[in-house]
Design an enzyme around this catalytic site. Sequence first.
Site, PDB file in Angstrom:
ATOM      1  N   ASP A  65      28.337   9.339  42.349  1.00 26.37           N
ATOM      2  CA  ASP A  65      29.406   9.299  43.331  1.00 26.37           C
ATOM      3  C   ASP A  65      29.150   8.171  44.338  1.00 26.37           C
ATOM      4  OD1 ASP A  65      31.777  10.510  44.340  1.00 26.37           O
ATOM      5  OD2 ASP A  65      30.594  11.183  46.044  1.00 26.37           O
ATOM      6  N   THR A  98      35.848   5.829  45.444  1.00 23.81           N
ATOM      7  CA  THR A  98      34.986   5.131  46.399  1.00 23.81           C
ATOM      8  C   THR A  98      34.243   3.964  45.734  1.00 23.81           C
ATOM      9  OG1 THR A  98      33.242   6.762  46.008  1.00 23.81           O
ATOM     10  CG2 THR A  98      34.659   7.123  47.890  1.00 23.81           C
ATOM     11  N   THR A  99      33.806   4.160  44.491  1.00 25.34           N
ATOM     12  CA  THR A  99      33.114   3.069  43.808  1.00 25.34           C
ATOM     13  C   THR A  99      34.075   1.907  43.579  1.00 25.34           C
ATOM     14  OG1 THR A  99      31.936   4.818  42.634  1.00 25.34           O
ATOM     15  CG2 THR A  99      31.570   2.576  41.868  1.00 25.34           C
ATOM     16  N   ASP A 395      36.049  15.727  44.559  1.00 27.15           N
ATOM     17  CA  ASP A 395      36.879  14.569  44.216  1.00 27.15           C
ATOM     18  C   ASP A 395      38.172  15.020  43.545  1.00 27.15           C
ATOM     19  OD1 ASP A 395      34.836  13.016  45.127  1.00 27.15           O
ATOM     20  OD2 ASP A 395      34.483  11.928  43.263  1.00 27.15           O
TER      21      ASP A 395
HETATM   22  P1  ADP Z   1      35.318   6.015  41.655  1.00 24.69           P
HETATM   23  O1  ADP Z   1      34.241   6.334  42.650  1.00 24.69           O
HETATM   24  O2  ADP Z   1      35.937   4.710  41.932  1.00 24.69           O
HETATM   25  O3  ADP Z   1      36.284   7.123  41.476  1.00 24.69           O
HETATM   26  P2  ADP Z   1      34.426   6.657  39.006  1.00 24.69           P
HETATM   27  O4  ADP Z   1      33.039   6.553  38.500  1.00 24.69           O
HETATM   28  O5  ADP Z   1      34.989   7.999  39.220  1.00 24.69           O
HETATM   29  O6  ADP Z   1      34.524   5.795  40.291  1.00 24.69           O
HETATM   30  O7  ADP Z   1      35.334   5.865  37.973  1.00 24.69           O
HETATM   31  C1  ADP Z   1      36.704   5.701  38.149  1.00 24.69           C
HETATM   32  C2  ADP Z   1      37.250   4.785  37.109  1.00 24.69           C
HETATM   33  O8  ADP Z   1      37.088   5.328  35.799  1.00 24.69           O
HETATM   34  C3  ADP Z   1      38.728   4.574  37.308  1.00 24.69           C
HETATM   35  O9  ADP Z   1      39.023   3.236  37.102  1.00 24.69           O
HETATM   36  C4  ADP Z   1      39.331   5.444  36.225  1.00 24.69           C
HETATM   37  O10 ADP Z   1      40.612   5.015  35.839  1.00 24.69           O
HETATM   38  C5  ADP Z   1      38.338   5.279  35.128  1.00 24.69           C
HETATM   39  N1  ADP Z   1      38.426   6.356  34.135  1.00 24.69           N
HETATM   40  C6  ADP Z   1      38.332   7.669  34.358  1.00 24.69           C
HETATM   41  N2  ADP Z   1      38.461   8.371  33.194  1.00 24.69           N
HETATM   42  C7  ADP Z   1      38.630   7.484  32.225  1.00 24.69           C
HETATM   43  C8  ADP Z   1      38.816   7.557  30.807  1.00 24.69           C
HETATM   44  N3  ADP Z   1      38.840   8.729  30.189  1.00 24.69           N
HETATM   45  N4  ADP Z   1      38.965   6.416  30.139  1.00 24.69           N
HETATM   46  C9  ADP Z   1      38.927   5.241  30.778  1.00 24.69           C
HETATM   47  N5  ADP Z   1      38.747   5.086  32.093  1.00 24.69           N
HETATM   48  C10 ADP Z   1      38.605   6.186  32.827  1.00 24.69           C
HETATM   49 MG    MG Z   2      36.086   9.008  40.669  1.00 25.52          MG
END
Ligand code: ADP
Ligand code: MG
Length: 545
Positions: A65, A98-99, A395
């Site tokens: 996270d 957030t990332t 989240d």
């Molecule tokens: P953040 O802190 O930004 O939410 P995450 O590690 O949760 O970071 O990653 C979010 C990213 O992963 C977003 O760009 C989201 O669209 C992408 N994502 C989530 N699930 C999938 C999936 N099943 N296939 C492709 N991309 C995904």
């Molecule tokens: Mg996320």
Amino acid sequence: MAQEAAQGPIYIMKEGSQSTTGRDAQYNNIMAAMAVAGSVVSTLGPKGMDKMLVDSTGDIVVTNDGVTILRKMDIEHPAAKMIVEVAKTQDAQVGDGTTTAVVLAGELLKQAGILLERNVHPAAIIKGYGMAAKKALELIDDMAIKVSEKDVEMLRKIAGTSFTGKDSENAREFLSDMVVKAVARMMEKDSKGNYEVDTKNFVLVKKAGGEVADSKIVEGVVIDKGIVSFQMPRKLKNAKVLAMEYGFDARDTKLDAEYKVKSNVGFQAFRDEEDRQVREQVERVAKLGVTAVFTTQAINDLAQNYMAKYGIIGLRRLKRSDVDRVAKASGGQVITNLDDISQIDIGTVGQIEEIDVGDDKMTVLTGCKDNNVISFILRAPTTHIVDEYERGIDDALHAVETSIKDGKIVPGGAAVETELSLRLRQYAATVQGKEQLSIQAFADALEIIPKALAMNAGLNAIDSMIELKTKHGGKGGRNFGLNVYTGKSVDMVKAGVVEPLRIKTQAVESAVEAVQMILRIDDVLAATQVKPPAGPQGGPGGYGM
Ligand code: ADP
Ligand code: MG
């Protein structure tokens, strides 16, 4: 000039203060901010890696996270701190993404650095980035898909996307379903027809050991404590509930002092008086028909005995927040003394029951007057996994809540970033001057998201990017994103990878704001660090140096 030379340098700050100016200051800030982004980029997306964070007391957190990582990192550099603020704002406003926000900010600065090297003035970059951001927000809105609180299937998918990287495959469906049910229950429409979610209605009780599938959703209140005495019933129907910040024990402390066991007679008198006081307290409550007592304070042995006689159950030494929740759920009030207590202070619930969770006891209140309250009992094999699931749930709750409030979602898997990048390049072509370069740089920066998703999944970032761009260039391809499991570009809406619109708009807004602020700085004036005073005889910090 001559005059200045004659006078020597003029100091306007205290001796020992540091100042970095011009290019040096800019590069220094950019590097620091990029380092922050660099520390989280490998965690982005479903295949992102986790970080293990060990604090000064040796406590370990394993997480993916973004905001949690940055919060725990104890960052000192002032420009780096501004990037951490981006994550915090994103977390406060949307609760997810957030990332993404931080990585985007880092890449915008990297691209800005390249422009600075090409002698583009910071003012032109700041302006160009502003124009690009404004356009990006319009384009994101254009990509949005409507959603309402009735589209339960879609809401589950939003929760599922939000869980990425923080779950195992089997946990995702289960937890997504729980999250959507929880939001549905907490949600209230205010007088203007707007949705409000009061997170005070929700409580998550964690218990390590066991499987995720042993987790439970409870339409009511869960308290992480059992009933105080075995003499009391384990289960009660139609309970009359009293929530208290008040203890059942001897009140008069003077008594204690006076009798201080001077003699057996004195001691007996003391015991009799204590008995009388406690009995009175319990009787007073029993007379009002109360059958369950929840208090932040003590219920002593005597009180337990009397309560058991009347068939009253009790929970003691609870957190104030638990007692507040009991009062709210049952429609009663938290009382602080027994003097002017009346029927309106007393709440009701359909059932109270003590249950076993692993080796522990918990107490569950269901059939509450207030049907917005909801609780999770979250189980997972270890405390580290339970904690990471908790962050995932947090989240996902926010993602679902935000989606319903705004009524708009967008495709995930970098579909938005790819589309924006493409459209911004077209937009840049319509703009003159150095701003054009800056808008192009913005478009380049957005590509970090698809690239990072691909790289973190062990895919070739360039190949994945080319395939995505081809799809977006063609007809009907704007919802295409990266399937990180197969490496193919697919329609993300059809694949069920969707996110709240605000994740993207907020990420762009706060990233750009922070980047512009950092670019505006051309001077860093740092006061000398105040040294802690040395203790006597070179005490702490001294070491005789
Ligand atoms: P953040 O802190 O930004 O939410 P995450 O590690 O949760 O970071 O990653 C979010 C990213 O992963 C977003 O760009 C989201 O669209 C992408 N994502 C989530 N699930 C999938 C999936 N099943 N296939 C492709 N991309 C995904
Ligand atoms: Mg996320």
